[in-house]
Design a protein around this motif. Structure first.
Motif, PDB file in Angstrom:
ATOM      1  N   LEU A 168      -1.333  -1.095  10.015  1.00 29.85           N
ATOM      2  CA  LEU A 168      -1.232  -1.518   8.617  1.00 29.85           C
ATOM      3  C   LEU A 168      -0.052  -0.882   7.897  1.00 29.85           C
ATOM      4  O   LEU A 168       0.532  -1.494   6.996  1.00 29.85           O
ATOM      5  N   SER A 169       0.300   0.330   8.270  1.00 27.25           N
ATOM      6  CA  SER A 169       1.360   1.036   7.545  1.00 27.25           C
ATOM      7  C   SER A 169       2.747   0.846   8.158  1.00 27.25           C
ATOM      8  O   SER A 169       3.754   1.008   7.462  1.00 27.25           O
ATOM      9  N   GLN A 170       2.811   0.501   9.445  1.00 27.92           N
ATOM     10  CA  GLN A 170       4.118   0.413  10.101  1.00 27.92           C
ATOM     11  C   GLN A 170       4.332  -0.931  10.820  1.00 27.92           C
ATOM     12  O   GLN A 170       5.262  -1.671  10.480  1.00 27.92           O
ATOM     13  N   THR A 171       3.455  -1.209  11.793  1.00 28.95           N
ATOM     14  CA  THR A 171       3.701  -2.355  12.667  1.00 28.95           C
ATOM     15  C   THR A 171       3.775  -3.668  11.909  1.00 28.95           C
ATOM     16  O   THR A 171       4.748  -4.429  12.052  1.00 28.95           O
ATOM     17  N   LEU A 172       2.756  -3.961  11.101  1.00 29.79           N
ATOM     18  CA  LEU A 172       2.744  -5.237  10.387  1.00 29.79           C
ATOM     19  C   LEU A 172       3.861  -5.341   9.347  1.00 29.79           C
ATOM     20  O   LEU A 172       4.570  -6.367   9.307  1.00 29.79           O
ATOM     21  N   PRO A 173       4.061  -4.331   8.491  1.00 27.54           N
ATOM     22  CA  PRO A 173       5.180  -4.437   7.531  1.00 27.54           C
ATOM     23  C   PRO A 173       6.536  -4.641   8.208  1.00 27.54           C
ATOM     24  O   PRO A 173       7.380  -5.407   7.717  1.00 27.54           O
ATOM     25  N   GLU A 174       6.749  -3.956   9.315  1.00 24.55           N
ATOM     26  CA  GLU A 174       8.021  -4.140  10.038  1.00 24.55           C
ATOM     27  C   GLU A 174       8.133  -5.557  10.587  1.00 24.55           C
ATOM     28  O   GLU A 174       9.220  -6.160  10.569  1.00 24.55           O
ATOM     29  N   SER A 175       7.006  -6.093  11.078  1.00 27.23           N
ATOM     30  CA  SER A 175       7.022  -7.464  11.597  1.00 27.23           C
ATOM     31  C   SER A 175       7.283  -8.468  10.479  1.00 27.23           C
ATOM     32  O   SER A 175       8.002  -9.457  10.679  1.00 27.23           O
ATOM     33  N   TYR A 176       6.707  -8.229   9.284  1.00 28.57           N
ATOM     34  CA  TYR A 176       6.968  -9.115   8.153  1.00 28.57           C
ATOM     35  C   TYR A 176       8.464  -9.171   7.849  1.00 28.57           C
ATOM     36  O   TYR A 176       9.050 -10.248   7.667  1.00 28.57           O
ATOM     37  N   THR A 177       9.067  -7.992   7.784  1.00 29.84           N
ATOM     38  CA  THR A 177      10.494  -7.920   7.452  1.00 29.84           C
ATOM     39  C   THR A 177      11.337  -8.643   8.497  1.00 29.84           C
ATOM     40  O   THR A 177      12.258  -9.405   8.168  1.00 29.84           O
ATOM     41  N   ALA A 217      -9.221   4.039  14.539  1.00 31.69           N
ATOM     42  CA  ALA A 217      -8.834   4.235  13.142  1.00 31.69           C
ATOM     43  C   ALA A 217      -7.349   4.577  13.032  1.00 31.69           C
ATOM     44  O   ALA A 217      -6.648   4.083  12.140  1.00 31.69           O
ATOM     45  N   GLU A 218      -6.852   5.401  13.949  1.00 31.51           N
ATOM     46  CA  GLU A 218      -5.437   5.759  13.922  1.00 31.51           C
ATOM     47  C   GLU A 218      -4.563   4.554  14.267  1.00 31.51           C
ATOM     48  O   GLU A 218      -3.508   4.335  13.646  1.00 31.51           O
ATOM     49  N   ALA A 219      -5.006   3.773  15.261  1.00 34.09           N
ATOM     50  CA  ALA A 219      -4.246   2.568  15.620  1.00 34.09           C
ATOM     51  C   ALA A 219      -4.203   1.585  14.455  1.00 34.09           C
ATOM     52  O   ALA A 219      -3.161   0.959  14.187  1.00 34.09           O
ATOM     53  N   LEU A 220      -5.316   1.449  13.743  1.00 32.94           N
ATOM     54  CA  LEU A 220      -5.343   0.552  12.580  1.00 32.94           C
ATOM     55  C   LEU A 220      -4.431   1.066  11.478  1.00 32.94           C
ATOM     56  O   LEU A 220      -3.726   0.284  10.830  1.00 32.94           O
ATOM     57  N   ARG A 221      -4.450   2.376  11.277  1.00 29.43           N
ATOM     58  CA  ARG A 221      -3.567   2.952  10.250  1.00 29.43           C
ATOM     59  C   ARG A 221      -2.099   2.676  10.566  1.00 29.43           C
ATOM     60  O   ARG A 221      -1.329   2.269   9.683  1.00 29.43           O
TER      61      ARG A 221
END
Length: 312
Positions: A137-146, A130-134
């Protein structure tokens, strides 16, 4: 007063002897069953006891023997278990604590082991996931999008590529915000595929070799009076090897990764290639188009229609 009370108590030897008399009476079945039913049972019991002790070389006074008989009749020196109740239950538990205590310890140990196993094998991994998913979703993916948006913007030579990247990234951020990991990851995959597509360079060449047709025609089901024309082509990379492309067939809507497909073209383009091949059996002008770095689609050397098929 204390000394007078003490002086009236029977000596310990007399008390022990009286208890022994009662015990002898209880275990002598002939006395207990026969003498107690006689009219002169007390005297008979005393006489019987005197003979028993005399045979053992023990002199017992008349008083002790009489007291023993009276004690038997009064059930003295006889243990009577307490009535059922809380006190008796607690006493029984205390007395048998050595037996059930071991069982209780084993049960508690098993319960503790089960709890620890559940905590470390089920709860802890679930919490870590759950922590890894959080974080994803909140950091890793948004940073990758940018990061991908920036790379695509720097790479793209057509506005459409940047606009498409922004749309995919926006969808991904919205999915991450609502906790939809599947959609958020799909957005990342889409941006990566878009970047890879922009990086590709290849030529779309008309196939001209034995065993493979150069062009095919189809009569569409929707309009039996018309005919569709296709050139069989392949994408050749800088190293001269065919590249795999995902092509959606306009006949059945199925998308397939292929290295060779039939590109729909106007009849004029189809006829031009047919005449080219009829001269010497080889298509001299085989390059139908070229895909440059930073672009999404090839630049066509001859007119081409939208649509393709993967089977003919």
């Amino acid at each position: 007063m204390g000394s007078d009370s003490a002086s009236t108590r029977p000596p310990l030897d007399d008390l022990m002897l009286a208890m022994d008399v009662v015990d002898t009476l209880r275990h002598d079945e002939r006395i207990a069953l026969r003498e107690l039913d006689s009219d002169h049972r007390d005297q008979a019991m005393i006489e019987r006891l005197r003979q028993i002790y005399k045979s053992q070389g023990i002199e017992v006074s008349e008083r002790i023997l009489s007291e023993g008989v009276e004690s038997l009749k009064e059930n003295r020196f006889v243990y009577s278990p307490p009535a059922l109740g809380v006190s008796r239950t607690l006493a029984t538990i205390y007395v048998t604590r050595a037996k059930w205590g071991k069982i209780l310890l084993i049960v508690l140990a098993l319960l503790l082991a089960a709890f620890l196993a559940w905590r470390f094998l089920v709860v802890a991994p679930r919490e870590r996931a759950a922590e890894a998913l959080r974080v994803e979703l909140s950091q890793t993916l948004p940073e990758s999008y940018t990061e991908l948006e920036q790379r695509i913007a720097a790479l793209a030579s057509v506005p459409e590529a940047g606009e498409r990247a922004q749309a995919i990234a926006a969808d991904g951020r919205a999915a991450a915000a609502r906790g939809d990991a599947t959609a958020a990851r799909a957005a990342l995959t889409g941006l990566q595929a878009l970047e890879a597509r922009l990086l590709e360079t290849y030529q779309v060449r008309v196939v001209s070799r034995p065993g493979t047709p150069t062009g095919v025609t189809r009569i569409p089901q929707a309009n039996r009076a018309s005919r569709n024309y296709y050139l069989v082509v392949e994408a050749i990379g800088p190293e001269g090897t065919p590249l795999s492309h995902e092509i959606t067939s306009e006949e059945d809507g199925e998308t397939t990764a292929v290295t060779i497909w039939a590109q729909r073209v106007p009849q004029s383009t189809f006829e031009a290639v047919r005449r080219d091949k009829e001269d010497d059996g080889i298509v001299q002008n085989a390059v139908l188009g070229a895909k440059e770095r930073g672009k999404l689609e090839p630049d066509w050397n001859m007119p081409v229609d939208a649509g393709a098929i993967t089977r003919w």
